[in-house]
Structures are given as structure tokens and as C-alpha cells.
Design an enzyme around this catalytic site. Structure first.
Site, short mmCIF file in Angstrom:
data_model
loop_
_atom_site.label_atom_id
_atom_site.label_comp_id
_atom_site.label_asym_id
_atom_site.label_seq_id
_atom_site.Cartn_x
_atom_site.Cartn_y
_atom_site.Cartn_z
N CYS A 171 -7.10 -17.13 -44.99
CA CYS A 171 -7.46 -17.89 -43.78
C CYS A 171 -6.26 -18.05 -42.88
O CYS A 171 -5.45 -18.96 -43.05
CB CYS A 171 -8.03 -19.25 -44.17
N CYS A 174 -6.13 -21.30 -40.98
CA CYS A 174 -5.70 -22.44 -41.79
C CYS A 174 -4.18 -22.42 -42.00
O CYS A 174 -3.52 -23.45 -41.91
CB CYS A 174 -6.31 -22.42 -43.19
N ASP A 175 -3.65 -21.28 -42.33
CA ASP A 175 -2.28 -21.22 -42.85
C ASP A 175 -1.27 -20.51 -41.96
O ASP A 175 -0.06 -20.63 -42.18
CB ASP A 175 -2.28 -20.49 -44.21
#
Ligand code: NDP
Length: 351
Positions: A171, A174-175
Site C-alpha cells: 500500500c 499508506c506507507d
């Protein structure tokens, strides 16, 4: 007595549904999933995909950086009603696991009941519906909210497993902005729209993004393919697959060993991160074909702007019915919708 609402799943969709259903006095019963090795390996432990990520910076109200500084910058002192000294020590953005535990506790506080087990079988041909849990429990319910999410596909390499959360991610949104990836070369695997989207997103932070494709044909749409090809920071490597993720306990991922699947041979690409974008698999096996799925295997909504499925009284929320947005906030939104839909269904049927 049958339950009024059983919620299956414990990501943002499940907890949002639980919060709304509990506040509507429906006493929801949440099956949050079992804690066991098979679930760990498949990425389907309780609290969903967010529990596998680090800091969350795009959930409204939960900013990047120190929560204390954010609150004092966003709300005038006379309107701050929180215990600020307590928050002063919270120096980072909320993490995925923290956010999920906050939602879980919020649902509990409103009276949701939680069982830490999987639902492994359902009978939707009878009323009330019948659900069976892994540990043997049988439950009857007038409505069901399916919020079991989807799991990111991984390659299945041992070295990949070892560096999950230390450079291996599925992701980018996300990261990708984490310091460990900034101004460093990264690797993205896949040639679909997600891979291009992830590579484009990562190119804002990385020094270079190497896209590895197992063929020389994009699965992505033409416009996305062109976007990847025209981005000076993205380098596309055709006929390349990951052979091994290299790194150390201290530094996490440092390189990716890449194999040429046409000519043979391997070489090591320096990289501080490996992002998989090789599709997701919705968690619908336990339904055994009783709810209509779309051509990609996701639960099909039967009515626009409703969470209705092909079975009346069964509602779906979050990623299990969404292969497109896949965000915590969109999942929470459909979780809320599913609870409202269930509440109205129960009222309309005098249940
Ligand atoms: P896709 O299934 O479209 O693409 C998966 C990609 O991963 C393919 O290139 C595939 O290669 C590759 N792949 C699969 N398994 C492996 C493996 N084991 N090793 C190496 N490569 C592998 O998935 P996406 O997540 O990209 O997209 C899902 C859906 O979401 C699509 O319908 C897409 O259009 C949509 N989407 C739309 C976006 C947008 O419009 N902005 C953004 C993101 C997603 P191969 O082609 O060789 O099979």
C-alpha cells in the site's frame, strides 16, 4: 432469540457499522476474526488491513505529525476541551493499529458485543439467517453486514514475509511517505492500474521507482500506461520478477534480487522498499456462492447508493465490495450506510 445484526469483519467498515448499529440499540454482534496462524499468513487477522500498516495520515481528523501540535494549531485554546498534557506525549500520527483499536473501543463503549472468531459458513436460504463460527458456535440473525475486506496479494516469498512493515508493503498510499522511502530507489511489482498509481505516488518521494513487470504488456489502462512511461522518475523493467528481497534486521530492505524470466539470470537492484501491486483478493470464500459477486469476485451491490446485496437483509461494506477506492474513510462510510440500511430493513419488516 435471533440476533438483529451480525457484523462480520473488524476493519473500518465493520467498526463503523457496529458503532451505528449499537447507537440504534440493535445490540450488534461483531465477529472480528480469529487470531490464528492461517489468518496471520493470509493477512486476515482481526482489525483488517489497517492493522498491517504504520502511520495513517489521511483519515480526516487524524493528521500527520504530533496530535498535540495539530489540535493546538487547529482549535483555538478556549475551545480545546481535551486533556492536552496527556496528548503532548503523542508525537506521531495515529497508526493503523491505533486507529482500529480506537474504533473497536468506540463500538464496545456503545454496547457492541465482540467475538474473536471467524465465520466460516452461512446459510442465507433460511430466515433468520444461520452463521457458523470456526470454533463451532451457531448464530441466527435477521440481518448480516459483511465487512470482511480484501487481502493484498503477495508473491509468497519467505524474504518478503520477513520484511513486511520494514520495507515491504502492498500500500503505497499508506506507507509511501515514510522517511525510510524518501529520496531512495524503490521497486514496484505489477503492471496494472494499481501498480502505475502506486509508482506515480511513490515517484513524489523516491529518487527512482523501478517497475517490475512479468510481461512486456501493461494490464493498466492506456492512459495509466502513458503516465508511467512519461514519468522521468519511473523506470520500467519488462520480463522481470522478484527472486528475493535482500536486507538486514537493522536496515530492513536494502535491495531486490530480480530475475529475468525470458533470458534467465538475476541482478540486484538497490532499493529501500518493495511495493506489491499485484491485485487484491476479497474475503468471500465463506459465502460459498450465496451472495452475487461481480466478475472480479467482489460482492455486488444491487442498488445504487445502497449497501444491498443480492440477498435481502444481507448488506456489504468496505473493501469486500470495493475494488476501486479501498480507503479507510470510504470503508467507514459504507459501514455506516450498511448499519442504516440494516436498521431500516429491520424496521420495515417489523423485526
Ligand atoms: P490487476 O489485476 O489489474 O493487475 C495486476 C497486475 O499484477 C498485472 O500487471 C499482473 O500481471 C501483475 N501480477 C499479478 N500477479 C503477479 C505475480 N505473481 N507476479 C508478478 N506480477 C503479477 O490489479 P490492480 O490492482 O492493478 O487493479 C484492480 C482493479 O482496480 C482494475 O480493474 C483496475 O482498473 C482498478 N484500478 C483503477 C485505478 C484507476 O483507474 N485509477 C487505480 C487502481 C485500480 P499480468 O498482466 O501479467 O497478469
Amino acid at each position: 432469540m435471533p440476533e438483529h445484526v451480525v457484523i462480520i469483519g473488524s476493519g473500518p467498515a465493520g467498526w463503523s457499522a457496529a458503532i451505528y448499529a449499537a447507537r440504534a440499540n440493535l445490540h450488534p454482534l461483531v465477529f472480528e476474526g480469529a487470531v490464528n496462524e492461517p489468518n496471520r499468513l493470509s493477512g486476515t487477522l482481526p482489525l483488517g488491513q489497517l492493522n498491517l500498516t504504520t502511520e495513517v495520515e489521511n483519515y480526516p481528523g487524524f493528521p500527520a505529525g504530533s496530535l498535540y501540535e495539530f489540535i493546538t494549531s487547529a482549535i483555538p485554546p478556549e475551545r480545546v476541551e481535551l486533556d492536552l498534557p496527556m496528548l503532548e506525549s503523542h508525537k506521531h500520527a495515529v497508526t493503523g493499529p491505533e486507529l482500529m483499536n480506537l474504533m473497536r473501543q468506540q463500538a464496545l463503549n456503545f454496547g457492541a458485543r465482540i467475538i474473536t472468531d471467524d465465520i466460516v459458513d452461512v446459510d442465507l436460504s433460511r430466515r433468520p439467517f444461520l452463521l457458523k463460527a470456526l470454533e463451532g458456535q451457531s448464530i441466527e440473525s435477521h440481518t448480516i453486514i459483511i465487512a470482511t475486506g480484501a487481502r493484498a496479494n503477495y508473491l509468497g516469498l519467505e524474504s518478503e514475509e520477513r520484511f513486511k512493515n520494514r520495507g515491504v508493503s502492498a500500500c503505497a498510499v499508506c506507507d509511501g511517505a515514510l522517511p525510510r522511502f524518501r529520496n531512495k530507489p524503490l521497486v514496484v511489482v505489477g503492471g496494472g492500474d494499481s501498480a502505475v498509481e502506486e509508482a506515480t505516488y511513490l515517484s513524489k518521494y523516491a529518487s527512482q521507482v523501478n517497475m517490475l513487470m512479468r510481461r512486456d504488456v501493461f494490464r493498466a489502462s492506456k492512459i495509466m500506461e502513458d503516465r508511467a512511461k512519461s514519468n522521468p522518475k519511473i523506470k520500467i523493467h519488462y520480463f522481470r520478477e522478484v527472486d528475493e528481497v535482500l536486507g538486514s534486521d537493522k536496515e530492513g530492505v536494502t535491495a531486490v534480487r530480480v530475475k529475468n524470466n525470458r533470458e534467465g539470470g538475476t541482478h540486484d537492484l538497490p532499493a529501500s522498499g518493495l511495493f506489491l501491486a499485484i491485485g487484491h483478493t476479497p474475503n468471500t470464500d465463506f459465502l460459498r456462492g450465496q451472495v452475487q459477486l461481480n466478475e472480479k469476485g467482489y460482492i455486488k451491490y444491487t442498488t445504487l447508493f445502497r449497501t444491498y446485496t443480492s440477498v435481502e437483509g444481507v448488506f456489504a461494506a468496505g473493501d469486500v465490495a470495493d475494488d476501486y477506492y479501498r480507503q479507510a474513510v470510504t470503508s467507514a462510510g459504507t459501514g455506516c450506510m450498511a448499519a442504516l440500511d440494516a436498521e431500516r430493513y429491520l424496521a420495515a419488516n417489523g423485526l
